[in-house]
Motif scaffolding. Structure first.
Motif, mmCIF file in Angstrom:
data_model
loop_
_atom_site.group_PDB
_atom_site.id
_atom_site.type_symbol
_atom_site.label_atom_id
_atom_site.label_comp_id
_atom_site.label_asym_id
_atom_site.label_seq_id
_atom_site.Cartn_x
_atom_site.Cartn_y
_atom_site.Cartn_z
ATOM 1 N N GLU A 185 -6.764 -5.072 -9.355
ATOM 2 C CA GLU A 185 -6.500 -4.452 -7.973
ATOM 3 C C GLU A 185 -5.782 -2.859 -8.399
ATOM 4 N N THR A 186 -6.375 -1.879 -7.863
ATOM 5 C CA THR A 186 -5.913 -0.633 -7.730
ATOM 6 C C THR A 186 -6.109 0.148 -6.466
ATOM 7 N N ASP A 218 -4.684 -0.841 -3.707
ATOM 8 C CA ASP A 218 -4.832 -1.849 -2.954
ATOM 9 C C ASP A 218 -6.532 -2.235 -2.529
ATOM 10 N N GLN A 219 -7.292 -2.047 -3.507
ATOM 11 C CA GLN A 219 -8.635 -2.406 -3.662
ATOM 12 C C GLN A 219 -8.945 -3.191 -4.676
ATOM 13 N N VAL A 220 -9.727 -4.379 -4.665
ATOM 14 C CA VAL A 220 -10.161 -5.127 -5.917
ATOM 15 C C VAL A 220 -11.174 -4.495 -6.442
ATOM 16 N N VAL A 221 -11.222 -4.050 -7.649
ATOM 17 C CA VAL A 221 -12.268 -3.353 -8.459
ATOM 18 C C VAL A 221 -12.950 -4.073 -9.478
#
Length: 263
Positions: free
Chosen positions: A184-185, A187-190
């Motif tokens: 996550e970076t 607040d997003q799963v990448v």
């Protein structure tokens, strides 16, 4: 040998000048892995001569899809040096890299040597003190990541740095093939994946490495850190920021990139 030395010098110069270079496959070919490892050894030796030390090994090309893409049927490996190591949340100067990407892995820390040529799963389990969540920062001295298998092997398996978590677990406490992974970076799963993506199990990857290195007379040793291979896709790092890798049953670890270069 002349071509091997020329390839090593190209990579050494790229690192020193902080300028990506052309692929080295024009010098050593696209399939000669023996020559590629000789290049890797020469490049690593220059770092050892400057005062660095080897603290472990990294395994690459553990994904069947990536192997197919590069036209190979087995993983590769590189050296982990002391100046590549970071702790969880320790600031990492982004400027030390050329084209960094991150991937989540399981790190093995050995309690015993693995010096038998036909090491098996039981040998690896007995020799492992504990496992940790880890983030590998992969990097390439080759411009635009224009690599084939000999390019990445020669370039220390595209090694850059690694970050170790601080939640050690015994192997008996973790079902490695079944673990889930998410990076996550902001607040997003990448990136997401699972332990089974690494040769079926990260233990199998370490077995392969132990056999390979013991057969060459340079076995894995007690205290070595082994990065067992990516559990999911790489994620480019283009600006300062934090990447958190969560590995179910194993914990989490964060790589925090800051502006600037190493002192």
């Amino acid at each position: 040998m002349k071509a091997v030395r020329a390839a090593a010098e190209r990579l050494i110069q790229a690192d020193a000048s902080h300028t990506p270079c052309e692929p080295v496959r024009d010098l050593i070919g696209e399939v000669d892995q023996i020559a590629a490892y000789r290049v890797q050894e020469l490049v690593t030796q220059t770092r050892l001569d400057s005062g660095r030390r080897i603290v472990g090994r990294k395994i690459g090309l553990t994904s069947r899809a990536v192997q197919a893409q590069l036209g190979v049927a087995s993983p590769d490996y590189g050296a982990l040096l002391d100046d590549m190591a970071y702790a969880d949340r320790e600031p990492i100067p982004l400027g030390r890299f050329l084209q960094p990407q991150v991937e989540a892995e399981v790190a093995f820390v050995l309690d015993d040597d693995l010096d038998v040529e036909m090491a098996n799963v039981a040998d690896v389990i007995r020799a492992t003190a504990f496992v940790l969540p880890a983030i590998e920062v992969v990097d390439s001295r080759i411009a635009d990541w224009d690599i084939r298998v000999t390019d990445t092997i020669a370039d220390n398996a595209s090694g850059g740095a690694f970050v170790l978590g601080t939640t050690p677990r015994a192997l008996s406490e973790v079902d490695l093939p079944a673990i889930g992974m998410a990076i996550e970076t902001a607040d997003q799963v990448v990136s997401s994946g699972a332990g089974v993506a690494c040769l079926g199990s990260p233990v199998a990857a370490v077995v392969w490495l132990a056999r390979t290195l013991a057969g060459q007379g340079v076995p894995l040793l007690a205290g070595d850190v082994i990065l067992s291979g990516a559990l999911g896709p790489m994620v480019p790092v283009t600006a300062p920021g934090s990447f958190c890798a969560r590995l179910s049953g194993l914990g989490q670890v964060s790589a925090v990139f800051t502006q600037g270069e190493d002192a």
